[in-house]
Design a protein around this motif. Structure first.
Motif, PDB file in Angstrom:
ATOM      1  N   LEU A  56       0.834  -1.206   0.000  1.00 31.08           N
ATOM      2  CA  LEU A  56       0.000   0.000   0.000  1.00 31.08           C
ATOM      3  C   LEU A  56       0.867   1.253   0.000  1.00 31.08           C
ATOM      4  O   LEU A  56       0.553   2.239  -0.680  1.00 31.08           O
ATOM      5  CB  LEU A  56      -0.932  -0.001   1.211  1.00 31.08           C
ATOM      6  N   LEU A  57       1.961   1.214   0.750  1.00 30.98           N
ATOM      7  CA  LEU A  57       2.876   2.353   0.764  1.00 30.98           C
ATOM      8  C   LEU A  57       3.515   2.543  -0.607  1.00 30.98           C
ATOM      9  O   LEU A  57       3.628   3.679  -1.103  1.00 30.98           O
ATOM     10  CB  LEU A  57       3.954   2.138   1.831  1.00 30.98           C
ATOM     11  N   ILE A  58       3.922   1.450  -1.234  1.00 35.76           N
ATOM     12  CA  ILE A  58       4.531   1.537  -2.565  1.00 35.76           C
ATOM     13  C   ILE A  58       3.542   2.114  -3.571  1.00 35.76           C
ATOM     14  O   ILE A  58       3.877   2.995  -4.385  1.00 35.76           O
ATOM     15  CB  ILE A  58       5.025   0.150  -3.015  1.00 35.76           C
ATOM     16  N   LEU A  59       2.297   1.634  -3.545  1.00 37.47           N
ATOM     17  CA  LEU A  59       1.281   2.136  -4.462  1.00 37.47           C
ATOM     18  C   LEU A  59       0.990   3.617  -4.234  1.00 37.47           C
ATOM     19  O   LEU A  59       0.774   4.371  -5.190  1.00 37.47           O
ATOM     20  CB  LEU A  59      -0.006   1.327  -4.309  1.00 37.47           C
ATOM     21  N   PRO A 159      -7.944  -0.728  -2.369  1.00 40.51           N
ATOM     22  CA  PRO A 159      -8.990  -1.177  -1.437  1.00 40.51           C
ATOM     23  C   PRO A 159      -9.041  -2.694  -1.295  1.00 40.51           C
ATOM     24  O   PRO A 159      -9.333  -3.209  -0.202  1.00 40.51           O
ATOM     25  CB  PRO A 159     -10.283  -0.640  -2.068  1.00 40.51           C
ATOM     26  N   MET A 160      -8.763  -3.426  -2.373  1.00 40.21           N
ATOM     27  CA  MET A 160      -8.759  -4.879  -2.288  1.00 40.21           C
ATOM     28  C   MET A 160      -7.644  -5.373  -1.372  1.00 40.21           C
ATOM     29  O   MET A 160      -7.827  -6.313  -0.583  1.00 40.21           O
ATOM     30  CB  MET A 160      -8.600  -5.484  -3.683  1.00 40.21           C
ATOM     31  N   LEU A 161      -6.466  -4.739  -1.454  1.00 44.33           N
ATOM     32  CA  LEU A 161      -5.382  -5.089  -0.537  1.00 44.33           C
ATOM     33  C   LEU A 161      -5.773  -4.766   0.901  1.00 44.33           C
ATOM     34  O   LEU A 161      -5.433  -5.513   1.825  1.00 44.33           O
ATOM     35  CB  LEU A 161      -4.110  -4.325  -0.918  1.00 44.33           C
ATOM     36  N   GLY A 162      -6.466  -3.651   1.073  1.00 47.12           N
ATOM     37  CA  GLY A 162      -6.935  -3.307   2.416  1.00 47.12           C
ATOM     38  C   GLY A 162      -7.894  -4.339   2.972  1.00 47.12           C
ATOM     39  O   GLY A 162      -7.812  -4.727   4.144  1.00 47.12           O
ATOM     40  N   VAL A 201      -8.491   1.056   6.385  1.00 43.93           N
ATOM     41  CA  VAL A 201      -8.420   2.507   6.245  1.00 43.93           C
ATOM     42  C   VAL A 201      -7.339   2.905   5.248  1.00 43.93           C
ATOM     43  O   VAL A 201      -7.553   3.754   4.376  1.00 43.93           O
ATOM     44  CB  VAL A 201      -8.153   3.163   7.622  1.00 43.93           C
ATOM     45  N   ALA A 202      -6.172   2.268   5.350  1.00 42.12           N
ATOM     46  CA  ALA A 202      -5.066   2.604   4.446  1.00 42.12           C
ATOM     47  C   ALA A 202      -5.409   2.271   2.998  1.00 42.12           C
ATOM     48  O   ALA A 202      -5.130   3.052   2.082  1.00 42.12           O
ATOM     49  CB  ALA A 202      -3.804   1.863   4.872  1.00 42.12           C
ATOM     50  N   GLY A 203      -6.019   1.116   2.762  1.00 38.32           N
ATOM     51  CA  GLY A 203      -6.382   0.730   1.407  1.00 38.32           C
ATOM     52  C   GLY A 203      -7.394   1.680   0.785  1.00 38.32           C
ATOM     53  O   GLY A 203      -7.258   2.084  -0.374  1.00 38.32           O
ATOM     54  N   LEU A 204      -8.403   2.066   1.549  1.00 38.68           N
ATOM     55  CA  LEU A 204      -9.393   3.010   1.040  1.00 38.68           C
ATOM     56  C   LEU A 204      -8.778   4.376   0.794  1.00 38.68           C
ATOM     57  O   LEU A 204      -9.087   5.052  -0.198  1.00 38.68           O
ATOM     58  CB  LEU A 204     -10.556   3.123   2.033  1.00 38.68           C
TER      59      LEU A 204
END
Length: 244
Positions: A56-59, A159-162, A201-204
């Protein structure tokens, strides 16, 4: 405890009960007890999300880079010289084709490259000129849209990763509760619940940023496309003028 009770009974006024005095002391003790507020920094909160936070950070970094880089490139491409087509018209009417081509090269914008391709096709059928200009236009738009696939993928994938982190976090929470047996409590569940909620929360958050960035850049590219279409039509009208 009995000694303290006897002392209180001997000094308290008549009519007051020992229970009332004891309750007052307990209330005062509770009021004077300091409340410790737990604080959690943003870094510590991210660490609670587990390994899912890494992609998520990379994205998020890639999305922000593409947004800034494409915004600068598209904004530069959208800059327009109001006198450009008038000068091209004057050069072509005067037969100064080389000067018109040099002006296009000097301007160095998407619409100037379209006009340059059209000038090199002067003397050929109008359909050939139009096809050549359209091909260059397609290449220019494709260049402006470079990186958009990453933004679209991030908008859908983050969001899917989240949610994946949510599932794995809840699995860890229930596993910890099952392992604790009769000693299961909120503390045992805390780690898994943290991961489940933080990754969601991070994914969204990352997905929303990528989605808004994608739509904003697409709107900017559409504006450039309209500009290219207008310049193309103006140039074709210019080529038709001598025949009228």
């Amino acid at each position: 405890m009995n000694i303290l009770t006897n002392i209180l009974a001997s000094i308290m006024p008549e009519g007051d009960s020992l229970a009332m005095v004891t309750d007052s002391l307990a209330t005062a003790a509770v009021a004077e007890t300091p409340v410790v507020e737990a604080e959690l920094s943003m870094w510590e909160l991210c660490l609670k999300g587990g390994i899912i936070m890494i992609p998520l950070l990379i994205l998020s970094v890639i999305s922000i880079y593409i947004l800034v880089e494409r915004f600068i490139a598209i904004r530069k491409a959208a800059q327009e010289d109001k006198t450009f087509m008038k000068r091209i018209k004057d050069y072509i009417h005067d037969g100064e084709i080389e000067s018109a081509m040099n002006l296009c090269k000097k301007t160095n914008t998407p619409y100037s490259r379209l006009i340059l391709k059209g000038i090199t096709r002067i003397g050929r059928p109008m359909n050939d000129v139009l096809v050549a200009i359209e091909n260059v236009g397609n290449l220019e738009i494709a260049e402006l849209e470079k990186g958009f696939t990453w933004l679209a993928t991030t908008a859908a994938g983050a969001p899917m990763l989240g949610f994946l982190g949510t599932v794995t976090g809840m699995v860890q929470a229930f596993f910890a509760m099952a392992s604790a047996g009769s000693n299961a409590n909120v503390t045992v569940l805390a780690s898994g619940i943290y991961e489940a909620l933080v990754t969601t929360v991070a994914g969204l958050f990352v997905g929303i940023i990528a989605l808004f960035a994608y739509n904003y850049l697409v709107a900017m590219v559409n504006k450039v496309m309209k500009q290219l279409e207008a310049k193309t039509m103006e140039f074709l009208d210019l080529l038709n003028e001598p025949a009228q």
